[in-house]
Scaffold this motif. Structure first.
Motif, PDB file in Angstrom:
ATOM      1  N   CYS A 101       0.836  -1.202   0.000  1.00  0.00           N
ATOM      2  CA  CYS A 101       0.000   0.000   0.000  1.00  0.00           C
ATOM      3  C   CYS A 101       0.869   1.250   0.000  1.00  0.00           C
ATOM      4  N   PHE A 102       1.940   1.235   0.779  1.00  0.00           N
ATOM      5  CA  PHE A 102       2.799   2.413   0.859  1.00  0.00           C
ATOM      6  C   PHE A 102       3.657   2.595  -0.388  1.00  0.00           C
ATOM      7  N   ARG A 103       3.710   1.597  -1.229  1.00  0.00           N
ATOM      8  CA  ARG A 103       4.445   1.717  -2.502  1.00  0.00           C
ATOM      9  C   ARG A 103       3.547   2.248  -3.626  1.00  0.00           C
ATOM     10  N   ASN A 104       2.230   2.221  -3.398  1.00  0.00           N
ATOM     11  CA  ASN A 104       1.266   2.639  -4.409  1.00  0.00           C
ATOM     12  C   ASN A 104       0.822   4.065  -4.084  1.00  0.00           C
ATOM     13  N   LYS A 105       1.217   5.038  -4.932  1.00  0.00           N
ATOM     14  CA  LYS A 105       0.942   6.449  -4.656  1.00  0.00           C
ATOM     15  C   LYS A 105      -0.551   6.744  -4.535  1.00  0.00           C
ATOM     16  N   ALA A 106      -1.370   6.166  -5.395  1.00  0.00           N
ATOM     17  CA  ALA A 106      -2.817   6.427  -5.338  1.00  0.00           C
ATOM     18  C   ALA A 106      -3.414   5.921  -4.023  1.00  0.00           C
ATOM     19  N   LYS A 107      -3.030   4.709  -3.621  1.00  0.00           N
ATOM     20  CA  LYS A 107      -3.535   4.169  -2.354  1.00  0.00           C
ATOM     21  C   LYS A 107      -3.014   4.974  -1.171  1.00  0.00           C
TER      22      LYS A 107
ATOM     23  N   ARG B 293      -5.652  10.943   3.082  1.00  0.00           N
ATOM     24  CA  ARG B 293      -6.875  11.744   3.144  1.00  0.00           C
ATOM     25  C   ARG B 293      -7.888  11.121   4.104  1.00  0.00           C
ATOM     26  N   TRP B 294      -8.021   9.806   4.046  1.00  0.00           N
ATOM     27  CA  TRP B 294      -8.964   9.113   4.919  1.00  0.00           C
ATOM     28  C   TRP B 294      -8.569   9.283   6.381  1.00  0.00           C
ATOM     29  N   MET B 295      -7.279   9.146   6.702  1.00  0.00           N
ATOM     30  CA  MET B 295      -6.819   9.292   8.085  1.00  0.00           C
ATOM     31  C   MET B 295      -7.072  10.700   8.606  1.00  0.00           C
ATOM     32  N   VAL B 296      -6.821  11.717   7.790  1.00  0.00           N
ATOM     33  CA  VAL B 296      -7.057  13.097   8.212  1.00  0.00           C
ATOM     34  C   VAL B 296      -8.555  13.331   8.420  1.00  0.00           C
ATOM     35  N   SER B 297      -9.381  12.844   7.501  1.00  0.00           N
ATOM     36  CA  SER B 297     -10.829  13.041   7.648  1.00  0.00           C
ATOM     37  C   SER B 297     -11.349  12.319   8.891  1.00  0.00           C
ATOM     38  N   GLN B 298     -10.837  11.137   9.176  1.00  0.00           N
ATOM     39  CA  GLN B 298     -11.255  10.412  10.369  1.00  0.00           C
ATOM     40  C   GLN B 298     -10.808  11.120  11.644  1.00  0.00           C
ATOM     41  N   LYS B 299      -9.627  11.690  11.618  1.00  0.00           N
ATOM     42  CA  LYS B 299      -9.129  12.447  12.767  1.00  0.00           C
ATOM     43  C   LYS B 299     -10.027  13.664  13.027  1.00  0.00           C
ATOM     44  N   ILE B 300     -10.371  14.395  11.969  1.00  0.00           N
ATOM     45  CA  ILE B 300     -11.253  15.561  12.101  1.00  0.00           C
ATOM     46  C   ILE B 300     -12.616  15.133  12.616  1.00  0.00           C
ATOM     47  N   GLU B 301     -13.165  14.069  12.051  1.00  0.00           N
ATOM     48  CA  GLU B 301     -14.472  13.567  12.484  1.00  0.00           C
ATOM     49  C   GLU B 301     -14.439  13.143  13.949  1.00  0.00           C
TER      50      GLU B 301
END
Length: 100
Positions: free
Chosen positions: A68-74, A80-88
């Motif tokens: 996953c960390f080798r795939n730029k899109a993932k 983005r998902w981690m930041v949105s979850q942190k904000i939520e």
């Protein structure tokens, strides 16, 4: 100093070796089967080697994480998902602690 103890009777999760010494591959296999990690320290008590037993499914999960960390899109999606979850999570915390 050699220490012999049946692996099946071990009630610990780490074998620590300090200074000079070795652990045979056969012993590492026995310890791994008993889920016992091996920690080797140098003469100054600094970590030299750490052998950690990983289970079959755990190894596959770890490999998928690396992939996953080798795939730029993932990786971008995950960031983005981690930041949105942190904000939520913060919003929910403020809502639950605010005085009404």
């Amino acid at each position: 100093m050699a220490y012999e103890h049946p692996v099946s009777a071990c009630n610990f999760d780490k074998a620590i070796i300090q200074g000079k010494g070795y652990v045979s591959t056969e012993a590492r296999q026995w310890l791994a089967e008993a889920n016992i990690n091996i920690v080797m320290l140098d003469k100054c008590d600094r970590l030299f080697i750490y052998f950690h037993q990983t289970g079959g499914h755990e190894l596959l999960i770890r490999q998928k994480q690396y992939d996953c960390f080798r795939n730029k899109a993932k990786l971008d999606y995950l960031r983005r998902w981690m930041v949105s979850q942190k904000i939520e999570s913060q919003i929910q915390l403020f809502k639950s602690t605010s005085l009404s």
